[in-house]
Scaffold this active site. Sequence first.
Site, PDB file in Angstrom:
ATOM      1  N   THR A  18       0.851  -1.185   0.000  1.00 29.73           N
ATOM      2  CA  THR A  18       0.000   0.000   0.000  1.00 29.73           C
ATOM      3  C   THR A  18       0.891   1.240   0.000  1.00 29.73           C
ATOM      4  O   THR A  18       2.023   1.214   0.487  1.00 29.73           O
ATOM      5  CB  THR A  18      -0.949   0.031   1.214  1.00 29.73           C
ATOM      6  OG1 THR A  18      -0.213   0.291   2.412  1.00 29.73           O
ATOM      7  CG2 THR A  18      -1.688  -1.299   1.357  1.00 29.73           C
ATOM      8  N   GLY A  19       0.380   2.324  -0.556  1.00 33.09           N
ATOM      9  CA  GLY A  19       1.211   3.507  -0.718  1.00 33.09           C
ATOM     10  C   GLY A  19       2.281   3.295  -1.770  1.00 33.09           C
ATOM     11  O   GLY A  19       3.398   3.811  -1.665  1.00 33.09           O
ATOM     12  N   SER A  22       4.442   6.299  -4.606  1.00 30.62           N
ATOM     13  CA  SER A  22       5.484   7.302  -4.387  1.00 30.62           C
ATOM     14  C   SER A  22       6.401   6.867  -3.264  1.00 30.62           C
ATOM     15  O   SER A  22       6.080   5.971  -2.467  1.00 30.62           O
ATOM     16  CB  SER A  22       4.884   8.676  -4.052  1.00 30.62           C
ATOM     17  OG  SER A  22       4.286   8.659  -2.770  1.00 30.62           O
ATOM     18  N   GLY A  23       7.559   7.527  -3.196  1.00 29.51           N
ATOM     19  CA  GLY A  23       8.464   7.367  -2.081  1.00 29.51           C
ATOM     20  C   GLY A  23       8.907   5.946  -1.812  1.00 29.51           C
ATOM     21  O   GLY A  23       9.277   5.181  -2.711  1.00 29.51           O
ATOM     22  N   ILE A  24       8.880   5.568  -0.537  1.00 29.16           N
ATOM     23  CA  ILE A  24       9.355   4.259  -0.104  1.00 29.16           C
ATOM     24  C   ILE A  24       8.542   3.138  -0.737  1.00 29.16           C
ATOM     25  O   ILE A  24       9.089   2.121  -1.169  1.00 29.16           O
ATOM     26  CB  ILE A  24       9.297   4.170   1.435  1.00 29.16           C
ATOM     27  CG1 ILE A  24      10.343   5.110   2.049  1.00 29.16           C
ATOM     28  CG2 ILE A  24       9.518   2.742   1.910  1.00 29.16           C
ATOM     29  CD1 ILE A  24      10.198   5.300   3.543  1.00 29.16           C
ATOM     30  N   SER A 149       8.238   4.827  11.990  1.00 30.93           N
ATOM     31  CA  SER A 149       9.187   5.932  11.837  1.00 30.93           C
ATOM     32  C   SER A 149       9.993   6.012  13.119  1.00 30.93           C
ATOM     33  O   SER A 149       9.606   5.433  14.150  1.00 30.93           O
ATOM     34  CB  SER A 149       8.430   7.250  11.614  1.00 30.93           C
ATOM     35  OG  SER A 149       9.285   8.366  11.734  1.00 30.93           O
ATOM     36  N   TYR A 162       1.649  13.694  13.292  1.00 30.36           N
ATOM     37  CA  TYR A 162       2.303  12.582  12.606  1.00 30.36           C
ATOM     38  C   TYR A 162       3.016  11.684  13.623  1.00 30.36           C
ATOM     39  O   TYR A 162       2.918  10.447  13.554  1.00 30.36           O
ATOM     40  CB  TYR A 162       3.297  13.122  11.582  1.00 30.36           C
ATOM     41  CG  TYR A 162       4.006  12.061  10.775  1.00 30.36           C
ATOM     42  CD1 TYR A 162       3.370  11.436   9.703  1.00 30.36           C
ATOM     43  CD2 TYR A 162       5.311  11.693  11.064  1.00 30.36           C
ATOM     44  CE1 TYR A 162       4.019  10.457   8.959  1.00 30.36           C
ATOM     45  CE2 TYR A 162       5.968  10.724  10.329  1.00 30.36           C
ATOM     46  CZ  TYR A 162       5.323  10.112   9.270  1.00 30.36           C
ATOM     47  OH  TYR A 162       5.973   9.146   8.538  1.00 30.36           O
TER      48      TYR A 162
END
Length: 363
Positions: A18-19, A22-24, A149, A162
């Site tokens: 999922t996600g 973009s990015g990671i 994170s 966040y």
Amino acid sequence: MNPTVNLRPLEEQTIVITGASSGIGLETARMAADRGANVVLAARSEDALQDLADEITAGNASAEYVAADVSDRDDIREIVATAEDAYGGFDTWINGAAVSIYGRLEDVPIEDMREQFETNVWGLLYGSIAAAQHFKNRGESGAIINIGSIVSDRAIILQGSYSASKHAVKGFTDALRMELEEEGAPVSVTLIKPSAIDTPYPEHAKNEMDAEATLPAPVYAPETVAQTILDAAEHPEREITVGGGGKGMILLDRIAPGLLDTLMERVFYNQQRTDEEPTAEHSLESPSEDLETRGGYEGHVADSSLYTRLRQRRGLTGTALAGLAATAAYAGYRALRGRRDGPPDERERDNSSETTTRPRVLR
């Protein structure tokens, strides 16, 4: 770690991400496909997913995609159904979808925080539970990999909501792991905690500051996280921090939390802001249509993390890991103090290869 788990080699796996647009998530999808895995791609932008699936299949790999909002549980069920229809199921589920917000807590609309939690926490919870049920029903080993994170351990100024969402991710992941281990389910549950990564994270963030947001140093390449994720897809891991700088910050918080508070207030506040005016664009409400792994970070980006590479070596003793952690803590402390300790040339000689000459706060 659960002894009943026996994960397949990557080239024999189907991996849900999922996600993935973009990015990671995007870097992980490309890397997994390059290594022979089937991939099921999920994100909100159907156009971006179509482009990525076409790119992967053009490279003789196999990909399916689902335009999905992970905060909708029915969309999660659609991802599971797509993987089952196309490949008979999946072996690894990676919860990578997340949205970010910069700003003082009093300035961020409560409705935006709630929406952020819908994606970062509830979306990850829905995906994890669906994956766990899938693995138990199938009776075969599988991996759930949740992207937290370093702010899962240590809250950061100007990214309070966040940080809170990633604290919740850690709490849920730890509880799920224990419950699955207690019942003997053949499921590996891993929490990946990246440091600051050169992705479009600041560009996609909802920004309530009066200046454009930026990443803090040391900053690492997204490939570093993707490699760590895929290693956990083959080798059960409990929790991995990506980047010695981030590990150092976590350890400094444990040793001297008051000192880190002061550094946050005096240094980190300004280090997350640029001299440019903020833009109105963000991905909290609408997804990005561009396939971008890298962001606009202007400083040095570390292509690898010595700490993380050594951390993943099998058979390291507790003493060796303690030594690595102490080294990371010192490197993190030097990165935080660097700008006040001397000129750039002197700092560059003093810092490890994982730090940069533009110390900023760690994500």
